[in-house]
Scaffold this motif. Structure first.
Motif: not given
Length: 67
Positions: A27, A31, A33-38
């Motif tokens: 994480y 990753i 672009d952490k905005s795709i994972i809540p």
């Protein structure tokens, strides 16, 4: 029977800690672009990691009291 319970607590704790550590590394460092994972997913993973650490501490205390 008690030894099996203690060993299963150890195995569950190690599994939770390794799973959480692996997810945390993926994480944070893979990753971008952490905005795709809540955010709730990350919070749940952290809680599972803390539960794993608590289980490992309980296992350690039981091992110390056994001696």
């Amino acid at each position: 029977m008690k030894d099996k319970l203690i060993n299963s607590i150890f195995i569950i704790g190690i599994f939770l800690v390794f799973m959480t550590g692996t997810w945390g590394i993926i994480y944070e460092y893979v990753i971008f672009d952490k905005s795709i994972i809540p955010d709730m997913t990350f919070v749940i993973t952290c809680v599972l990691g803390y539960i794993g650490i608590i289980l490992l501490v309980l296992w350690y205390i039981w091992q110390k009291s056994k001696k």
